[in-house]
Enzyme design. Structure first.
Site, PDB file in Angstrom:
ATOM      1  N   LYS A 103      61.809   6.284  28.466  1.00  0.00           N
ATOM      2  CA  LYS A 103      60.653   6.003  27.608  1.00  0.00           C
ATOM      3  C   LYS A 103      59.999   4.667  27.980  1.00  0.00           C
ATOM      4  O   LYS A 103      58.770   4.551  28.105  1.00  0.00           O
ATOM      5  CB  LYS A 103      61.115   5.983  26.157  1.00  0.00           C
ATOM      6  CG  LYS A 103      60.193   5.339  25.184  1.00  0.00           C
ATOM      7  CD  LYS A 103      58.967   6.185  24.956  1.00  0.00           C
ATOM      8  CE  LYS A 103      57.882   5.386  24.292  1.00  0.00           C
ATOM      9  NZ  LYS A 103      57.111   6.122  23.345  1.00  0.00           N
ATOM     10  N   CYS A 155      52.768   0.247  21.684  1.00  0.00           N
ATOM     11  CA  CYS A 155      53.739   0.818  22.626  1.00  0.00           C
ATOM     12  C   CYS A 155      53.640   0.154  23.987  1.00  0.00           C
ATOM     13  O   CYS A 155      54.556  -0.527  24.429  1.00  0.00           O
ATOM     14  CB  CYS A 155      53.489   2.310  22.780  1.00  0.00           C
ATOM     15  SG  CYS A 155      53.393   3.140  21.197  1.00  0.00           S
TER      16      CYS A 155
HETATM   17  N1  SAJ Z   1      43.983   1.439  28.642  1.00  0.00           N
HETATM   18  C1  SAJ Z   1      43.217   0.790  29.601  1.00  0.00           C
HETATM   19  N2  SAJ Z   1      42.923   1.450  30.751  1.00  0.00           N
HETATM   20  C2  SAJ Z   1      43.330   2.736  30.982  1.00  0.00           C
HETATM   21  C3  SAJ Z   1      44.122   3.388  30.004  1.00  0.00           C
HETATM   22  C4  SAJ Z   1      44.436   2.712  28.832  1.00  0.00           C
HETATM   23  O1  SAJ Z   1      42.815  -0.367  29.437  1.00  0.00           O
HETATM   24  O2  SAJ Z   1      43.005   3.278  32.033  1.00  0.00           O
HETATM   25  C5  SAJ Z   1      44.340   0.725  27.388  1.00  0.00           C
HETATM   26  C6  SAJ Z   1      43.798   1.390  26.133  1.00  0.00           C
HETATM   27  O3  SAJ Z   1      42.463   1.012  25.891  1.00  0.00           O
HETATM   28  C7  SAJ Z   1      44.743   0.875  25.077  1.00  0.00           C
HETATM   29  C8  SAJ Z   1      46.060   0.797  25.828  1.00  0.00           C
HETATM   30  O4  SAJ Z   1      45.737   0.786  27.208  1.00  0.00           O
HETATM   31  O5  SAJ Z   1      44.386  -0.420  24.643  1.00  0.00           O
HETATM   32  C9  SAJ Z   1      47.036   1.920  25.551  1.00  0.00           C
HETATM   33  O6  SAJ Z   1      46.366   3.164  25.466  1.00  0.00           O
HETATM   34  P1  SAJ Z   1      46.963   4.537  26.061  1.00  0.00           P
HETATM   35  O7  SAJ Z   1      46.024   5.620  25.712  1.00  0.00           O
HETATM   36  O8  SAJ Z   1      47.270   4.366  27.509  1.00  0.00           O
HETATM   37  O9  SAJ Z   1      48.375   4.719  25.356  1.00  0.00           O
HETATM   38  P2  SAJ Z   1      48.899   4.716  23.817  1.00  0.00           P
HETATM   39  O10 SAJ Z   1      49.435   3.345  23.525  1.00  0.00           O
HETATM   40  O11 SAJ Z   1      47.927   5.280  22.858  1.00  0.00           O
HETATM   41  O12 SAJ Z   1      50.128   5.765  23.917  1.00  0.00           O
HETATM   42  C10 SAJ Z   1      51.141   5.564  24.892  1.00  0.00           C
HETATM   43  C11 SAJ Z   1      51.379   6.872  25.653  1.00  0.00           C
HETATM   44  N3  SAJ Z   1      52.223   6.635  26.816  1.00  0.00           N
HETATM   45  C12 SAJ Z   1      51.857   7.019  28.071  1.00  0.00           C
HETATM   46  O13 SAJ Z   1      50.787   7.559  28.304  1.00  0.00           O
HETATM   47  C13 SAJ Z   1      52.842   6.740  29.166  1.00  0.00           C
HETATM   48  C14 SAJ Z   1      52.027   7.896  24.720  1.00  0.00           C
HETATM   49  O14 SAJ Z   1      52.359   9.087  25.437  1.00  0.00           O
HETATM   50  C15 SAJ Z   1      53.292   7.306  24.080  1.00  0.00           C
HETATM   51  O15 SAJ Z   1      53.894   8.231  23.172  1.00  0.00           O
HETATM   52  C16 SAJ Z   1      52.879   6.078  23.298  1.00  0.00           C
HETATM   53  O16 SAJ Z   1      52.335   5.117  24.230  1.00  0.00           O
HETATM   54  C17 SAJ Z   1      54.129   5.515  22.623  1.00  0.00           C
HETATM   55  O17 SAJ Z   1      54.282   5.746  21.409  1.00  0.00           O
HETATM   56  O18 SAJ Z   1      54.968   4.925  23.309  1.00  0.00           O
END
Ligand code: SAJ
Length: 410
Positions: A206, A260
């Protein structure tokens, strides 16, 4: 092993409540337990205390059918699912106190042979720590009487009810029997593959998934800073590079938010500080991005005669959700309001109705509509690429300084 008929889910937050609801709508008797009386009251009425698509329908159905109830007390049950927060301490080590509190509440209820699943994102060793904590309180039991496993949640906020069913799951047992028992329980609702391993590997899997993303976002954020220095458009750069069949660069932004990805890599760093150099640097790079955005605003403010008016578009930690936790947009707005006392900040967040408490002390900031903010602003700072902002007429931005941290107007 006896069939699992009753499950107590400890912690009715973003993960616990959906898990409780999906089990309850799949024929399991579930008691949801939470320390917050408001949460318990809301769930008991069949209501959901936060926004998550499709969750409301599951909760109201399960409550009306009598398969889901909520309580402040941990009851006796055949299985326990612990879904409590694991924040980090000031030194970035994990705070396991909520897990320990859940274990302390479970321990007196045990008769032996129960299944105890830790779902909370946890540092390596936390599942064993939970087992040891419970056994420390119950010297009449041994690890052979208990089946303790880690089954990390991996659902994406906004798609939780879909991904709970369709995602593959990793189940790591302290013993193989524990992993098998947990698999049987998740099979009641999970259509994805359920992969068995040991507890520590499951914990690390994870953490590694979220660190993978953090490191890759850090790469994109570093590229945006380099591109700015070299006078090139980072969005075009990434789009071009991603035409390569084996390149897939993520998107830069104002920083990484949520509870996360901005947190979990620290659990790896604190477990292996000397070795986790890249993972550590990615956290530092992403955490420094809000400061860089503020520098861009500072340069734009210096160009404005009179009181600069800055439209701040978006506060959520990512697009199309109302979740403000660990949001870089919130910290940027906070710091701008405090550092630029002579400027006015026109804050827009389509998913909330009132100024969040983190910003309520700022005398120079107000919550306004998108149109009002754009009309009045000298500087437009886009922090979240919400769908609502995509309809902004580009001609309305003419003559204004635009700082687009998400590449919406690339
Ligand atoms: N972000 C960027 N650039 C990107 C992608 C995301 O700046 O290209 C930023 C987003 O704006 C945000 C942050 O990253 O601020 C996180 O967003 P996210 O959509 O990547 O992830 P979370 O935090 O909503 O959810 C993640 C997911 N993990 C993965 O994709 C590996 C989800 O599957 C997990 O269940 C969750 O963390 C968790 O609970 O751990």
């Amino acid at each position: 092993m006896a069939e699992i008929k009753t499950v107590a889910v400890i912690g009715l937050g973003y993960i616990g409540l959906p898990t409780a609801a999906i089990l309850a709508t799949n024929g399991v008797d579930v008691v949801g337990v939470d320390v917050n009386p408001k949460t318990v009251e809301a769930v008991s009425r069949g209501e959901v205390p936060f926004v998550e698509p499709d969750l409301g329908g599951h909760v109201s159905r399960a409550v009306s059918e009598g398969t889901l109830t909520a309580s402040l007390e941990t009851p006796k049950a055949d299985a326990y699912i612990v879904a409590v927060p694991t924040p980090f301490n000031d030194d970035k080590t994990a705070d396991l106190s909520y897990i320990e509190a859940a274990g302390s509440a479970i321990a007196p209820q045990l008769v032996g042979d129960e299944l105890i699943i830790l779902e909370s994102t946890s540092p390596p060793g936390a599942t064993q720590h939970l087992a040891d904590h419970i056994l420390g309180l119950r010297e009449d039991l041994t690890i052979d009487n208990l089946r303790v496993a880690h089954c990390p949640e991996r659902v994406l906020p906004g798609r939780v009810m879909v991904e709970l069913v369709t995602n593959d799951r990793i189940v790591g047992g302290i013993t193989p029997a524990a992993a098998e028992a947990a698999r049987d329980l998740y099979q009641t609702f999970c259509e994805g593959e359920i992969l068995l391993t040991d507890a520590t590997t499951a914990e690390m899997a994870k953490l590694v998934e979220n660190s993978f993303r953090d490191v890759n976002i850090a790469f994109a954020n570093e590229l945006s800073v380099i591109s700015d220095k070299l006078g090139i458009n980072v969005w075009e750069l990434i789009e071009l590079a991603n035409h390569h069949p084996r390149v897939n660069i993520l998107q830069p932004g104002p920083g990484v938010g949520g509870h996360c990805i901005a947190v979990d890599p620290w659990f790896i760093v604190s477990s292996a500080p000397e070795e986790a150099k890249l993972i550590h640097q990615a956290r530092v790079t992403n955490d420094s991005k809000p400061g860089w955005v503020i520098e861009q605003v500072e340069k734009a403010v210096a160009q404005v005669d009179g009181t600069p008016k800055v439209a701040v578009l978006g506060l959520a930690f990512k697009a199309n959700i109302d979740d403000l936790r660990e949001s870089p947009a919130i910290s940027i707005a906070q710091r701008l309001g405090a550092e630029f006392g002579d400027a006015r900040f026109l804050i827009v967040e389509p998913h909330i109705d009132e100024m969040p408490k983190q910003l309520s002390g700022l005398a120079n900031a107000e919550l306004v509509s998108t149109d009002d903010a754009i009309e009045q602003a000298d500087i437009v700072l886009l922090l979240v690429d919400h769908a609502q902002f995509k309809s902004i007429d580009r001609s309305a931005l003419a003559g204004k300084a635009v700082i687009d941290t998400r590449g919406m107007w690339r």
